[in-house]
Design a protein around this motif. Structure first.
Motif, PDB file in Angstrom:
ATOM      1  N   VAL A  25       0.809  -1.225   0.000  1.00 62.90           N
ATOM      2  CA  VAL A  25       0.000   0.000   0.000  1.00 62.90           C
ATOM      3  C   VAL A  25       0.842   1.275   0.000  1.00 62.90           C
ATOM      4  CG1 VAL A  25      -1.734   1.308   1.295  1.00 62.90           C
ATOM      5  CG2 VAL A  25      -1.958  -1.170   1.055  1.00 62.90           C
ATOM      6  N   LYS A  26       1.844   1.337   0.881  1.00 63.99           N
ATOM      7  CA  LYS A  26       2.620   2.575   1.027  1.00 63.99           C
ATOM      8  C   LYS A  26       3.737   2.704  -0.008  1.00 63.99           C
ATOM      9  CE  LYS A  26       1.838   2.906   5.981  1.00 63.99           C
ATOM     10  NZ  LYS A  26       2.462   2.790   7.304  1.00 63.99           N
ATOM     11  N   THR A  27       4.037   1.615  -0.691  1.00 64.79           N
ATOM     12  CA  THR A  27       5.166   1.651  -1.612  1.00 64.79           C
ATOM     13  C   THR A  27       4.729   1.338  -3.043  1.00 64.79           C
ATOM     14  OG1 THR A  27       6.559   0.932   0.226  1.00 64.79           O
ATOM     15  CG2 THR A  27       7.520   0.813  -1.971  1.00 64.79           C
ATOM     16  N   ILE A  28       4.393   0.100  -3.320  1.00 63.13           N
ATOM     17  CA  ILE A  28       4.069  -0.306  -4.691  1.00 63.13           C
ATOM     18  C   ILE A  28       2.858   0.458  -5.221  1.00 63.13           C
ATOM     19  CG2 ILE A  28       3.381  -2.236  -6.165  1.00 63.13           C
ATOM     20  CD1 ILE A  28       5.020  -4.037  -4.186  1.00 63.13           C
ATOM     21  N   ALA A  29       1.772   0.514  -4.457  1.00 69.26           N
ATOM     22  CA  ALA A  29       0.561   1.212  -4.907  1.00 69.26           C
ATOM     23  C   ALA A  29       0.789   2.713  -5.053  1.00 69.26           C
ATOM     24  CB  ALA A  29      -0.597   0.946  -3.953  1.00 69.26           C
ATOM     25  N   ALA A  30       1.784   3.235  -4.337  1.00 63.59           N
ATOM     26  CA  ALA A  30       2.111   4.666  -4.427  1.00 63.59           C
ATOM     27  C   ALA A  30       3.112   4.934  -5.554  1.00 63.59           C
ATOM     28  CB  ALA A  30       2.667   5.149  -3.092  1.00 63.59           C
ATOM     29  N   GLY A  31       3.428   3.899  -6.336  1.00 62.84           N
ATOM     30  CA  GLY A  31       4.324   4.081  -7.473  1.00 62.84           C
ATOM     31  C   GLY A  31       5.795   4.104  -7.125  1.00 62.84           C
ATOM     32  N   ARG A  32       6.135   3.644  -5.935  1.00 64.41           N
ATOM     33  CA  ARG A  32       7.534   3.620  -5.511  1.00 64.41           C
ATOM     34  C   ARG A  32       8.064   2.191  -5.596  1.00 64.41           C
ATOM     35  NH1 ARG A  32       7.381   6.329   0.241  1.00 64.41           N
ATOM     36  NH2 ARG A  32       9.600   6.649  -0.079  1.00 64.41           N
ATOM     37  N   SER A  33       9.356   2.059  -5.747  1.00 63.41           N
ATOM     38  CA  SER A  33       9.976   0.746  -5.828  1.00 63.41           C
ATOM     39  C   SER A  33      10.446   0.301  -4.446  1.00 63.41           C
ATOM     40  CB  SER A  33      11.183   0.782  -6.763  1.00 63.41           C
ATOM     41  OG  SER A  33      11.929  -0.412  -6.636  1.00 63.41           O
ATOM     42  N   PRO A  34      10.115  -0.936  -4.043  1.00 67.26           N
ATOM     43  CA  PRO A  34      10.590  -1.441  -2.761  1.00 67.26           C
ATOM     44  C   PRO A  34      12.124  -1.463  -2.654  1.00 67.26           C
ATOM     45  CG  PRO A  34       8.883  -2.864  -3.640  1.00 67.26           C
ATOM     46  CD  PRO A  34       9.234  -1.895  -4.726  1.00 67.26           C
ATOM     47  N   SER A  35      12.800  -1.416  -3.778  1.00 64.76           N
ATOM     48  CA  SER A  35      14.268  -1.384  -3.766  1.00 64.76           C
ATOM     49  C   SER A  35      14.810   0.001  -3.435  1.00 64.76           C
ATOM     50  CB  SER A  35      14.819  -1.821  -5.120  1.00 64.76           C
ATOM     51  OG  SER A  35      14.435  -3.150  -5.377  1.00 64.76           O
ATOM     52  N   ASP A  36      13.940   1.020  -3.525  1.00 64.02           N
ATOM     53  CA  ASP A  36      14.360   2.404  -3.276  1.00 64.02           C
ATOM     54  C   ASP A  36      13.867   2.962  -1.942  1.00 64.02           C
ATOM     55  OD1 ASP A  36      15.541   2.408  -5.801  1.00 64.02           O
ATOM     56  OD2 ASP A  36      13.741   3.212  -6.754  1.00 64.02           O
ATOM     57  N   VAL A  37      13.045   2.202  -1.235  1.00 64.41           N
ATOM     58  CA  VAL A  37      12.446   2.676   0.009  1.00 64.41           C
ATOM     59  C   VAL A  37      13.048   1.877   1.161  1.00 64.41           C
ATOM     60  CG1 VAL A  37      10.292   2.962   1.283  1.00 64.41           C
ATOM     61  CG2 VAL A  37      10.299   3.246  -1.198  1.00 64.41           C
ATOM     62  N   THR A  38      13.505   2.578   2.195  1.00 64.74           N
ATOM     63  CA  THR A  38      14.074   1.883   3.349  1.00 64.74           C
ATOM     64  C   THR A  38      12.993   1.581   4.380  1.00 64.74           C
ATOM     65  OG1 THR A  38      14.589   3.869   4.618  1.00 64.74           O
ATOM     66  CG2 THR A  38      16.288   3.076   3.055  1.00 64.74           C
ATOM     67  N   ALA A  39      13.299   0.654   5.256  1.00 61.10           N
ATOM     68  CA  ALA A  39      12.376   0.324   6.337  1.00 61.10           C
ATOM     69  C   ALA A  39      12.090   1.561   7.191  1.00 61.10           C
ATOM     70  CB  ALA A  39      12.941  -0.807   7.181  1.00 61.10           C
ATOM     71  N   ALA A  40      13.106   2.386   7.412  1.00 60.46           N
ATOM     72  CA  ALA A  40      12.918   3.600   8.210  1.00 60.46           C
ATOM     73  C   ALA A  40      11.904   4.540   7.560  1.00 60.46           C
ATOM     74  CB  ALA A  40      14.242   4.327   8.397  1.00 60.46           C
ATOM     75  N   ASP A  41      11.807   4.506   6.221  1.00 65.54           N
ATOM     76  CA  ASP A  41      10.864   5.376   5.519  1.00 65.54           C
ATOM     77  C   ASP A  41       9.410   5.058   5.858  1.00 65.54           C
ATOM     78  OD1 ASP A  41      12.937   6.723   4.221  1.00 65.54           O
ATOM     79  OD2 ASP A  41      12.852   5.428   2.452  1.00 65.54           O
ATOM     80  N   VAL A  42       9.112   3.814   6.236  1.00 67.81           N
ATOM     81  CA  VAL A  42       7.725   3.458   6.553  1.00 67.81           C
ATOM     82  C   VAL A  42       7.458   3.353   8.049  1.00 67.81           C
ATOM     83  CG1 VAL A  42       7.297   2.316   4.346  1.00 67.81           C
ATOM     84  CG2 VAL A  42       8.089   0.964   6.288  1.00 67.81           C
ATOM     85  N   ALA A  43       8.509   3.459   8.872  1.00 65.74           N
ATOM     86  CA  ALA A  43       8.324   3.424  10.328  1.00 65.74           C
ATOM     87  C   ALA A  43       7.584   4.691  10.738  1.00 65.74           C
ATOM     88  CB  ALA A  43       9.678   3.341  11.027  1.00 65.74           C
ATOM     89  N   GLN A  44       6.525   4.532  11.524  1.00 69.23           N
ATOM     90  CA  GLN A  44       5.715   5.685  11.915  1.00 69.23           C
ATOM     91  C   GLN A  44       5.714   5.863  13.418  1.00 69.23           C
ATOM     92  OE1 GLN A  44       1.869   4.805  10.287  1.00 69.23           O
ATOM     93  NE2 GLN A  44       2.364   5.726   8.336  1.00 69.23           N
ATOM     94  N   GLY A  45       6.240   6.976  13.871  1.00 68.94           N
ATOM     95  CA  GLY A  45       6.175   7.320  15.291  1.00 68.94           C
ATOM     96  C   GLY A  45       6.785   6.270  16.197  1.00 68.94           C
ATOM     97  N   LYS A  46       6.444   6.359  17.462  1.00 72.41           N
ATOM     98  CA  LYS A  46       6.950   5.411  18.457  1.00 72.41           C
ATOM     99  C   LYS A  46       6.161   4.111  18.328  1.00 72.41           C
ATOM    100  CE  LYS A  46       8.016   5.154  23.355  1.00 72.41           C
ATOM    101  NZ  LYS A  46       7.218   4.217  24.105  1.00 72.41           N
ATOM    102  N   PRO A  47       6.870   2.977  18.195  1.00 75.76           N
ATOM    103  CA  PRO A  47       6.145   1.713  18.051  1.00 75.76           C
ATOM    104  C   PRO A  47       5.361   1.352  19.311  1.00 75.76           C
ATOM    105  CG  PRO A  47       8.525   1.346  18.123  1.00 75.76           C
ATOM    106  CD  PRO A  47       8.307   2.825  18.148  1.00 75.76           C
TER     107      PRO A  47
END
Length: 139
Positions: free
Chosen positions: A57-79
């Motif tokens: 949802v946050k990467t492929i559907a948004a037109g971004r490549s999973p190879s270009d997005v880091t895990a930190a890019d999708v981490a939201q706030g304090k877990p």
């Protein structure tokens, strides 16, 4: 006897590093047969959780490549986490309040496991689990 997170959690949790890509995370998920991984920082602290849904949802559907997005890019706030010695009632309340199906289990500052909804369902009577499902399923 009171059931604690430590008793029902999955141990030996594999992290994805905050600088690793979502493609790396997806490969780890496939290898492990899981749908989510904790995101761990350079300091070995928990930074969040990445799910297979985040990758889609946050990467492929948004037109971004999973190879270009880091895990930190999708981490939201304090877990949202649970303490290793917290009881089943606290696990249910936390999952319901935050509408999550998985909780990283922390002992001090260390990640020691994950409690998933399935773990709770196996350990507790049906009624509280049904109420939890209702709570986390509300949009």
């Amino acid at each position: 006897m009171v059931t604690t997170a430590r008793e029902i959690m999955t141990r030996d949790v594999t992290c994805v590093g905050e600088r690793e890509t979502l493609a790396d995370a997806a490969r780890k998920m496939a290898d492990l047969g899981v749908g989510a991984l904790p995101i761990c920082g350079q300091d070995n602290r928990l930074k969040g959780i990445v799910t297979d849904r985040d990758i889609v949802v946050k990467t492929i559907a948004a037109g971004r490549s999973p190879s270009d997005v880091t895990a930190a890019d999708v981490a939201q706030g304090k877990p949202v986490t649970i303490g290793a010695d917290d009881d089943a009632g606290e696990i249910l309340r936390t999952m319901g309040q935050h509408q999550v199906r998985r909780l990283p289990v922390i002992d001090g500052h260390d990640l020691v496991g994950i409690v998933a909804l399935a773990d709770v369902a196996r350990a507790l009577p049906d009624r509280p689990v049904g109420e939890l499902l209702d709570a986390i399923s509300v949009p």
